[in-house]
Design a protein around this motif. Structure first.
Motif: not given
Length: 159
Positions: A43, A45, A61-62, A83, A85
């Protein structure tokens, strides 16, 4: 098998949003999608910018990506990653489900038992390591490693 690993979601037309028409022919909005395989997902970002004649608009945006190479591809394109994840599939004997941890680094390592094969090691911000190895090699067994990506550090904002 590589084609399957690049395929992430199975969608159903009943989950297609009527608002999809706002995005033109090449994009759709979905209210649901099924993950096809239980592997690590990423995930991500990132900062996206949209520029018109006068102003540059910065947005966050992700993306949910199925392969570490896709994350690395964003970096190579110069995308500002905020980031990453790691979505971790939990074993079925533990009840299944998913866990998620902030990713710190992505490493590539040579398989000790098959030097032509490579594995990925994912280091999380909380100090854990997860290995993607076709041979089931554990993190401590790897000798030759190469750092592929160091993710942005976790920052805390003070009030």
């Amino acid at each position: 098998m590589h084609l399957l690993l690049d395929s992430m979601f199975l969608t159903n037309d009943t989950n297609k949003s009527s608002l999809s028409s706002l995005f033109g022919d090449s994009q759709n909005l979905w209210s649901g999608a099924e993950l096809q395989i239980r592997i690590f997902w990423f995930l991500v970002e990132f900062e996206a910018s949209n520029q018109d004649d006068v102003d540059e608009l910065k947005m966050i945006s992700t993306l949910l990506l199925s392969r570490p190479e896709h994350v690395l591809g964003l970096v190579q394109q110069g995308v500002k990653i905020l980031s990453v994840y790691l979505m971790i599939p939990l074993p079925s004997f533990e009840g299944g489900g998913w866990d998620m941890a902030r990713l710190k680094e992505i490493w590539e390592a040579v398989e000790p038992a098959a030097p032509r094969m490579k594995a990925k090691i994912y280091a999380t911000a909380d100090g854990f390591h997860f290995v993607e190895s076709k041979l089931g090699t554990t993190v401590n067994e790897f000798k030759d490693r190469e750092l592929l990506l160091r993710c942005p550090a976790v920052t805390t904002k003070s009030a």
